[in-house]
Design a protein around this motif. Structure first.
Motif, PDB file in Angstrom:
ATOM      1  N   UNK A 172       0.848  -1.189   0.000  1.00 50.04           N
ATOM      2  CA  UNK A 172       0.000   0.000   0.000  1.00 50.04           C
ATOM      3  C   UNK A 172       0.883   1.238   0.000  1.00 50.04           C
ATOM      4  N   UNK A 173       0.586   2.187  -0.864  1.00 46.55           N
ATOM      5  CA  UNK A 173       1.416   3.376  -0.996  1.00 46.55           C
ATOM      6  C   UNK A 173       1.111   4.359   0.118  1.00 46.55           C
ATOM      7  N   UNK A 174       2.088   4.700   0.911  1.00 46.52           N
ATOM      8  CA  UNK A 174       1.837   5.616   2.004  1.00 46.52           C
ATOM      9  C   UNK A 174       2.843   6.764   2.058  1.00 46.52           C
ATOM     10  N   UNK A 175       3.975   6.639   1.381  1.00 42.59           N
ATOM     11  CA  UNK A 175       4.974   7.696   1.371  1.00 42.59           C
ATOM     12  C   UNK A 175       5.218   8.166  -0.063  1.00 42.59           C
ATOM     13  N   UNK A 176       5.792   9.351  -0.183  1.00 38.33           N
ATOM     14  CA  UNK A 176       6.089   9.889  -1.508  1.00 38.33           C
ATOM     15  C   UNK A 176       7.264   9.151  -2.136  1.00 38.33           C
ATOM     16  N   UNK A 177       7.475   9.388  -3.422  1.00 41.78           N
ATOM     17  CA  UNK A 177       8.610   8.779  -4.102  1.00 41.78           C
ATOM     18  C   UNK A 177       9.926   9.173  -3.439  1.00 41.78           C
ATOM     19  N   UNK A 178      10.045  10.465  -3.095  1.00 37.51           N
ATOM     20  CA  UNK A 178      11.288  10.941  -2.478  1.00 37.51           C
ATOM     21  C   UNK A 178      11.528  10.238  -1.149  1.00 37.51           C
ATOM     22  N   UNK A 179      10.467  10.109  -0.344  1.00 32.74           N
ATOM     23  CA  UNK A 179      10.596   9.439   0.951  1.00 32.74           C
ATOM     24  C   UNK A 179      10.982   7.968   0.773  1.00 32.74           C
ATOM     25  N   UNK A 180      10.305   7.300  -0.148  1.00 34.66           N
ATOM     26  CA  UNK A 180      10.576   5.882  -0.379  1.00 34.66           C
ATOM     27  C   UNK A 180      12.010   5.677  -0.866  1.00 34.66           C
ATOM     28  N   UNK A 181      12.473   6.549  -1.748  1.00 35.84           N
ATOM     29  CA  UNK A 181      13.835   6.421  -2.256  1.00 35.84           C
ATOM     30  C   UNK A 181      14.857   6.639  -1.147  1.00 35.84           C
ATOM     31  N   UNK A 182      14.606   7.638  -0.286  1.00 35.61           N
ATOM     32  CA  UNK A 182      15.512   7.860   0.851  1.00 35.61           C
ATOM     33  C   UNK A 182      15.520   6.652   1.780  1.00 35.61           C
ATOM     34  N   UNK A 206       2.657   7.782  -6.251  1.00 36.83           N
ATOM     35  CA  UNK A 206       3.644   8.401  -5.366  1.00 36.83           C
ATOM     36  C   UNK A 206       4.821   7.464  -5.099  1.00 36.83           C
ATOM     37  N   UNK A 207       4.715   6.244  -5.552  1.00 34.28           N
ATOM     38  CA  UNK A 207       5.649   5.192  -5.194  1.00 34.28           C
ATOM     39  C   UNK A 207       6.504   4.827  -6.399  1.00 34.28           C
ATOM     40  N   UNK A 208       7.799   4.579  -6.219  1.00 35.05           N
ATOM     41  CA  UNK A 208       8.610   4.153  -7.365  1.00 35.05           C
ATOM     42  C   UNK A 208       8.143   2.794  -7.870  1.00 35.05           C
ATOM     43  N   UNK A 209       8.197   2.589  -9.177  1.00 38.10           N
ATOM     44  CA  UNK A 209       7.835   1.292  -9.737  1.00 38.10           C
ATOM     45  C   UNK A 209       8.816   0.242  -9.236  1.00 38.10           C
ATOM     46  N   UNK A 210       8.398  -1.034  -9.305  1.00 35.75           N
ATOM     47  CA  UNK A 210       9.273  -2.107  -8.845  1.00 35.75           C
ATOM     48  C   UNK A 210      10.601  -2.101  -9.579  1.00 35.75           C
ATOM     49  N   UNK A 211      10.554  -1.918 -10.906  1.00 34.94           N
ATOM     50  CA  UNK A 211      11.787  -1.944 -11.697  1.00 34.94           C
ATOM     51  C   UNK A 211      12.687  -0.768 -11.343  1.00 34.94           C
ATOM     52  N   UNK A 212      12.094   0.396 -11.134  1.00 32.42           N
ATOM     53  CA  UNK A 212      12.915   1.565 -10.781  1.00 32.42           C
ATOM     54  C   UNK A 212      13.517   1.385  -9.394  1.00 32.42           C
ATOM     55  N   UNK A 213      12.735   0.879  -8.462  1.00 37.92           N
ATOM     56  CA  UNK A 213      13.249   0.659  -7.109  1.00 37.92           C
ATOM     57  C   UNK A 213      14.452  -0.266  -7.158  1.00 37.92           C
ATOM     58  N   UNK A 214      14.342  -1.373  -7.848  1.00 36.33           N
ATOM     59  CA  UNK A 214      15.445  -2.337  -7.903  1.00 36.33           C
ATOM     60  C   UNK A 214      16.649  -1.746  -8.620  1.00 36.33           C
TER      61      UNK A 214
END
Length: 269
Positions: A191-201, A242-250
Motif C-alpha cells: 500500500x502506498x503511504x509515502x512519496x517517491x522521495x521518501x521511499x527512495x531515501x 507516489x511510489x517508485x515502480x518495482x523496476x525503478x526501485x530495484x
C-alpha cells in the motif's frame, strides 16, 4: 480580501515550517514538533500492542530475531548520526521491537523508535539480512521524519491546522487516523503511504543501516523482487503513483549498492 489574507498566512506558515534534512539536503515540510509525535507514538504503540497478539521474544525464535535485528540496526543508526554530529536528532528515542501475529506482509516504525513486524512478512524476508533491509527502510522513515511530512500535509488538507494538541482535542478520531496512516500502521508494504522521495531515501539509507549493522545489503534485491512478484493487482504507471515502480526501485538499489557495501563488515570479522 479574507482569502488573500488566509493564503498569505498559509504561505508564511509553510515557509517557516520548511526545514532541510541535514543528511540528504532535501527540503521538508514539518509542522509538528517531534516531541509531540513521540508522545503520541507511545500511546498509539501501547494501544496497538494491547489490541494485537504480541509474540513473546523469550519463547519464539522469530520474535527473538526481530528484536536482535532491531537492536543491531538501532545501534548502527545511532552511531551513524553521532559520526555526523547529529545525535541530538534522535533525542527521545527509546527503541522497542515487537513481532505481532498478523498475516499481512508489513512492518513499521513510529517516532521514537517504536517498531512492529507482522508475522506475515517473514515468508518474504526468509532470513535476517532481508529482515534488516525492511527494518532499515522503516527506521529511515522515522528518523528522517517522513511521517511528520505526511501528517503535516494531511492535517492541512483536513483543515486541522498545525497544533497537534488542538487537533486531538477537536477531532481526536480523525487525528489518530491520520497519525496511523502517516506511519503505515495497518497497511501492507504494497500500500502506498509515502512519496517517491521518501521511499527512495528509505531504500537508500536503509541499505546503509543494514550494512553498518553487519548484514549484507545485497539481500535487498531478491527481497524486493519477491515482494514485487507477490502483488496480484496491476500497479498504475509510475507517473500516476507516489511510489517508485518495482523496476525503478530495484535499479536504484543496484545504483546505491556500491556505496552501501563500503559500510559492510560481516559480523565476526
Amino acid at each position: 480580501m479574507v482569502r488573500k489574507i488566509t493564503a498569505f498566512f498559509l504561505a508564511a506558515t509553510l515557509f517557516v515550517s520548511c526545514s532541510t534534512n541535514t543528511i540528504t539536503g532535501r527540503s521538508q515540510l514539518k509542522l509538528l514538533p517531534e516531541s509531540e509525535l513521540q508522545s503520541m507514538a507511545v500511546q498509539q504503540y501501547q494501544q496497538f500492542l494491547s489490541e494485537n497478539k504480541v509474540v513473546s521474544a523469550s519463547a519464539d525464535r522469530d520474535a527473538e530475531m526481530v528484536r536482535r535485528v532491531g537492536q543491531r540496526l538501532s545501534t548502527a543508526v545511532e552511531k551513524y548520526f553521532a559520526s555526523k554530529g547529529l545525535q541530538n536528532q534522535l533525542e527521545g528515542y527509546k527503541w522497542e521491537y515487537n513481532l505481532v501475529n498478523n498475516k499481512e506482509a508489513n512492518a513499521w516504525c513510529m517516532p521514537g523508535g517504536k517498531i512492529v513486524v507482522y508475522t506475515g512478512l517473514l515468508p518474504y524476508t526468509r532470513n535476517e539480512a532481508a529482515l534488516a533491509i525492511v527494518l532499515g527502510h522503516e527506521i529511515t522513515h522515522a528518523v528522517f521524519q517522513h511521517g511528520n511530512e505526511r501528517m503535516s500535509q494531511q492535517m492541512l488538507q483536513q483543515g486541522l491546522g498545525s497544533a497537534l494538541s488542538v487537533a486531538l482535542s477537536n477531532k481526536p478520531s480523525t487525528t489518530q487516523n491520520i497519525f496511523l496512516q502517516a506511519f503505515g500502521v495497518g497497511s501492507s508494504l504494497g500500500i502506498l503511504k509515502f512519496s517517491r522521495a521518501d521511499e527512495s531515501e528509505a531504500d537508500h539509507y536503509g541499505l546503509i543501516w543494514t550494512a553498518l549493522a553487519g548484514y549484507n545489503p545485497q539481500e535487498a534485491i531478491p527481497f524486493w523482487q519477491r515482494m514485487a512478484s507477490q502483488s496480484n493487482s496491476a500497479r498504475p504507471p509510475e507517473f500516476l503513483s507516489d511510489h517508485p515502480s518495482d523496476s525503478r526501485r530495484i535499479n536504484d538499489i543496484k545504483k546505491w549498492m556500491p556505496e552501501a557495501m563500503k559500510y559492510y563488515k560481516p559480523m565476526g570479522k
